[in-house]
Each structure stands twice: as structure tokens, then as C-alpha cells.
Design a protein around this motif. Structure first.
Motif, PDB file in Angstrom:
ATOM      1  N   VAL A   1       6.939  -4.670 -25.733  1.00  0.00           N
ATOM      2  CA  VAL A   1       6.231  -5.163 -26.918  1.00  0.00           C
ATOM      3  C   VAL A   1       4.759  -5.412 -26.605  1.00  0.00           C
ATOM      4  N   PHE A   2       4.495  -6.243 -25.611  1.00  0.00           N
ATOM      5  CA  PHE A   2       3.107  -6.603 -25.340  1.00  0.00           C
ATOM      6  C   PHE A   2       2.342  -5.436 -24.725  1.00  0.00           C
ATOM      7  N   GLY A   3       2.914  -4.839 -23.676  1.00  0.00           N
ATOM      8  CA  GLY A   3       2.224  -3.737 -23.016  1.00  0.00           C
ATOM      9  C   GLY A   3       2.047  -2.544 -23.923  1.00  0.00           C
ATOM     10  N   GLY A   4       3.109  -2.175 -24.669  1.00  0.00           N
ATOM     11  CA  GLY A   4       3.006  -1.024 -25.557  1.00  0.00           C
ATOM     12  C   GLY A   4       1.971  -1.214 -26.639  1.00  0.00           C
ATOM     13  N   ASN A   5       1.948  -2.386 -27.262  1.00  0.00           N
ATOM     14  CA  ASN A   5       0.968  -2.644 -28.328  1.00  0.00           C
ATOM     15  C   ASN A   5      -0.465  -2.670 -27.783  1.00  0.00           C
ATOM     16  N   LEU A   6      -0.649  -3.337 -26.644  1.00  0.00           N
ATOM     17  CA  LEU A   6      -1.991  -3.441 -26.073  1.00  0.00           C
ATOM     18  C   LEU A   6      -2.530  -2.070 -25.673  1.00  0.00           C
ATOM     19  N   ILE A   7      -1.719  -1.296 -24.970  1.00  0.00           N
ATOM     20  CA  ILE A   7      -2.164   0.017 -24.503  1.00  0.00           C
ATOM     21  C   ILE A   7      -2.420   0.952 -25.674  1.00  0.00           C
ATOM     22  N   ALA A   8      -1.538   0.924 -26.673  1.00  0.00           N
ATOM     23  CA  ALA A   8      -1.729   1.780 -27.844  1.00  0.00           C
ATOM     24  C   ALA A   8      -3.014   1.427 -28.585  1.00  0.00           C
TER      25      ALA A   8
ATOM     26  N   LEU B   1     -14.521  -4.100 -35.050  1.00  0.00           N
ATOM     27  CA  LEU B   1     -13.975  -4.873 -33.927  1.00  0.00           C
ATOM     28  C   LEU B   1     -14.066  -4.121 -32.609  1.00  0.00           C
ATOM     29  N   GLY B   2     -14.008  -2.795 -32.648  1.00  0.00           N
ATOM     30  CA  GLY B   2     -14.051  -2.017 -31.407  1.00  0.00           C
ATOM     31  C   GLY B   2     -12.865  -2.354 -30.512  1.00  0.00           C
ATOM     32  N   TYR B   3     -13.120  -2.472 -29.198  1.00  0.00           N
ATOM     33  CA  TYR B   3     -12.046  -2.766 -28.251  1.00  0.00           C
ATOM     34  C   TYR B   3     -11.495  -4.181 -28.418  1.00  0.00           C
ATOM     35  N   ALA B   4     -12.225  -5.037 -29.122  1.00  0.00           N
ATOM     36  CA  ALA B   4     -11.699  -6.376 -29.393  1.00  0.00           C
ATOM     37  C   ALA B   4     -10.455  -6.320 -30.273  1.00  0.00           C
ATOM     38  N   PHE B   5     -10.264  -5.203 -30.982  1.00  0.00           N
ATOM     39  CA  PHE B   5      -9.065  -5.030 -31.808  1.00  0.00           C
ATOM     40  C   PHE B   5      -7.803  -5.157 -30.963  1.00  0.00           C
ATOM     41  N   ALA B   6      -7.876  -4.736 -29.688  1.00  0.00           N
ATOM     42  CA  ALA B   6      -6.714  -4.822 -28.798  1.00  0.00           C
ATOM     43  C   ALA B   6      -6.391  -6.272 -28.442  1.00  0.00           C
TER      44      ALA B   6
ATOM     45  N   VAL C   1      -4.162  -7.699 -32.278  1.00  0.00           N
ATOM     46  CA  VAL C   1      -2.973  -7.039 -31.714  1.00  0.00           C
ATOM     47  C   VAL C   1      -2.297  -7.903 -30.643  1.00  0.00           C
ATOM     48  N   SER C   2      -3.046  -8.269 -29.581  1.00  0.00           N
ATOM     49  CA  SER C   2      -2.421  -9.054 -28.504  1.00  0.00           C
ATOM     50  C   SER C   2      -2.007 -10.437 -28.992  1.00  0.00           C
TER      51      SER C   2
END
Length: 368
Positions: A77-84, A140-145, A149-150
Motif C-alpha cells: 500500500v505505502f510503497g506502491g502508492n509512493l513509487i507510483a 504540487l510537483g513531486y510534493a504530490f507523492a 498520497v503518502s
């Protein structure tokens, strides 16, 4: 024509083997998970408009409806969402926000999730959102992750951990622990005639597709199916029917020297330890006495993590445990933990032999 009808029937969904109570529990869990995680994100982000993203709905379905799925475990859940999210933002910045970028983002996110062993279906939707989410996501750019999301993922995971364990669901899901490693090259007794882990691995490898179930869970389901088939053929024999009732016991305050003498006199390798009310406190094994010596009391050498059973259990439930080579005696307890008797490997073998004599040999197959 019949083949065509069979093909059409494949589109009709099979009934789900899930009770109404479990279905209701899943729905309530998803509702609470999304409400609470969304509220947490809103408090943390203040007036920011994007405090809950749509793919979290799919996460909630996995976390609360199928918490035993390998795709619903915390790292998935956490790793998949963050990486995606990171992959999706990178594709959006390098390739733009068109259809090609969206497709590449999802495919690249899948590759990353496979490599990092955190495959999570909603991750594909998150990668897509990063590319096609509009101006608010792009800003948001990379802050979206990181947010939302996170933050959403951690909130849902926290609620899932509390909710699932409160209702006696194992989460994170841990597959059944295998037997202790044997010190010989022989297979465990229960695997010498039945299917083995190697057999299961070969079948899974031949299928070549991802199954949404842990390998150990699949093996356990197959073994339980074998047990049910055996019970249907040979009938039920209860633990109370075959247990030894005149059981020699020790008390926690008994000296180990006396315990050693009693074991030697009765040629026993283990004895149950009970209190004054005859409630089981543990088991004292001969090898524990050999390891710790005769000085001191039984309570200092006994084992407390003891496998037990109930009198109404069918004996077939003990076959796997007593044939593993690790357990030789299983205490039989009532609802209050009072010792009623003990089932040994000898008791079980005698019962199975007697039952086979009564039922007779299996009828020969008539199939060509």
C-alpha cells in the motif's frame, strides 16, 4: 453452440464465499477508513483543495474487504502508492500530460512496483492521476507523492491496522509458519505421501501468472480440503473418543528431581503441568530436564506455549500437527482450561487404523 453458451456463462459472476457479516464489516471499515484518513489529511493540509485522492477508494476496498491479499499488505500500500506517484510526476514533467505520457506512467509504475515487490493496483490510478490530474496536481510537483498520497496512505493503513485487528483479522497478514527445519534430508512425515511445497511451486511456476493469495495460505487451504475429503469418506472421530484419560501430571512446585524419577519410572517423554484446579500450566519435556538439570522446580523448566485441542475436535485436525515430527502429545482441555486427557501419536495411529478397518478399502475407479 454449447461451447458458445459456456463462453457466455463465463461472464456471469460466481457467488462470493463471504458471509454477510464479513461483507458488512468490510463496508464499515472502508467508510471509517476514508472518513478518518480524509479528516486527518484535511487537518494537516488546512485549506489546500487536494486532501484526498480518488485512488484511495480502491485502497480502502483492498484493505478492508481482502486484508489477507498480498496486494493489500502495508509495504504494497505505502510503497506502491509512493513509487507510483513519483513515477507519474516524473512522466508528467518529462513527457507532458497527454495520453502517451499517461500510458507510459502506468506501465513504468508497474515495472517499479514489480521490481520493489510492492504491487498495488491503486498505484496505477495514482500514476494516472499524476499525469491527468489537472493544474492542481501539476503545481504540487513531486510534493504530490508526499501529500496527499503518502499522507492518505498512512492514514488508511493506521485505520486498517486498528480496525482489522480489533475484529480479529490478521493484519498485516502473516502466512502460517512452516514447521521447524529438519536436520535430515527426509521430508516431514505428512509430506511423504501428500503434495509437497516443491509440487506446489512447480504448479505455480507452470501457470506463470500472479495469484492474489500467499503461497503458504494456498498450501494451507489445500491441506484443509484434503482433511475435509478424508472426513467425508471415513467419518468423524473426536479427540474425546481416543484420548488417554488417566493422565499423570506434575505441579509447578514439584521438584525437577521428582519429575525426572516419575518420567523414568513410567517411561514418559513429557508430562503436563497443572495447578490445584487441574488447569494446564504447561508441559515438561524430557529433553528440557536433560538440558536444565534436576536442580530447581518444574515451573523453571516447563514450556508454556503448548499446542492444545478441545474434546469435540475431529482427530483429523491433529493429523498435520502430530505428523510434523515436532509434536508428539496434545493435551485436551475443556472451556476453562482444565485438563481432560491427552492425545498421543500412538492414539491417533490406532484410531486411524481402526477406522480404515471399519470402512474397508476404497472402491476401484470406474473411469476409463
Amino acid at each position: 453452440m454449447n461451447r458458445f453458451k459456456g463462453w457466455l456463462r463465463a461472464f456471469w459472476p460466481e457467488p462470493m464465499a463471504v458471509g454477510r457479516g464479513e461483507q458488512l464489516l468490510s463496508c464499515v471499515g472502508a467508510l471509517l477508513g476514508l472518513l478518518i484518513s480524509g479528516w486527518i489529511a484535511r487537518q494537516a493540509l488546512g485549506n489546500a483543495g487536494l486532501w484526498l485522492v480518488a485512488p484511495m477508494g480502491a485502497c480502502a476496498v483492498l484493505l478492508f474487504a481482502v486484508p489477507s491479499s498480498p496486494l493489500a499488505q502495508p509495504w504494497s500500500v505505502f510503497g506502491g502508492n509512493l513509487i507510483a506517484a513519483l513515477v507519474g510526476v516524473a512522466c508528467a514533467q518529462w513527457l507532458g500530460h497527454g495520453l502517451v505520457a499517461a500510458g507510459i506512467a502506468v506501465a513504468a509504475a508497474m515495472v517499479a512496483m514489480f521490481v520493489l515487490r510492492c504491487l498495488h493496483p491503486p498505484g496505477g490510478a495514482i500514476a494516472l492521476t499524476a499525469v491527468l490530474g489537472g493544474e492542481e496536481v501539476a503545481q504540487l510537483g513531486y510534493a504530490f507523492a508526499l501529500y496527499p498520497v503518502s499522507l492518505n496512505s498512512l492514514g488508511l493503513l493506521t485505520i486498517a491496522l486498528l480496525f482489522n485487528n480489533a475484529f480479529r483479522r490478521r493484519y498485516p497478514h502473516r502466512a502460517m509458519a512452516p514447521d521447524s527445519p529438519r536436520k535430515t534430508r527426509d521430508l516431514p512425515p505428512r509430506d511423504r505421501l501428500g503434495f509437497t511445497a516443491a509440487d506446489l511451486d512447480e504448479v505455480l511456476q507452470a501457470r506463470g501468472e500472479l495469484l492474489d493469495i500467499a503461497r503458504e495460505d494456498l498450501a494451507d487451504i489445500l491441506r484443509q480440503t484434503e482433511e475435509r475429503a478424508y472426513r467425508r469418506r471415513f467419518g468423524e472421530v473426536r479427540c474425546a473418543d481416543i484420548m488417554s484419560r488417566d493422565v499423570l501430571c506434575l505441579h509447578p512446585e514439584t521438584s525437577r528431581a521428582e519429575a525426572w524419577a516419575r518420567m523414568q519410572a513410567h517411561r514418559l517423554t513429557a508430562m503436563p503441568v497443572v495447578n490445584q484446579a487441574r488447569q494446564l500450566q504447561g508441559m515438561l519435556y524430557l529433553h528440557d530436564l536433560l538440558r536444565t538439570g534436576e536442580a530447581g522446580q518444574v515451573r523453571e523448566a516447563m514450556q508454556t506455549g503448548v499446542l492444545t485441542c478441545a474434546p469435540q475436535w475431529p482427530t483429523i485436525r491433529l493429523v498435520q500437527r502430530l505428523s510434523s515430527g515436532e509434536v508428539h502429545k496434545v493435551p485436551v482441555l475443556d472451556e476453562d482450561g482444565v485438563l481432560l486427557g491427552i492425545v498421543t501419536q500412538t492414539d491417533l495411529v490406532a484410531a486411524l487404523y481402526r477406522r480404515s478397518l471399519e470402512t474397508g478399502p476404497a472402491a476401484p475407479s470406474t473411469e476409463a
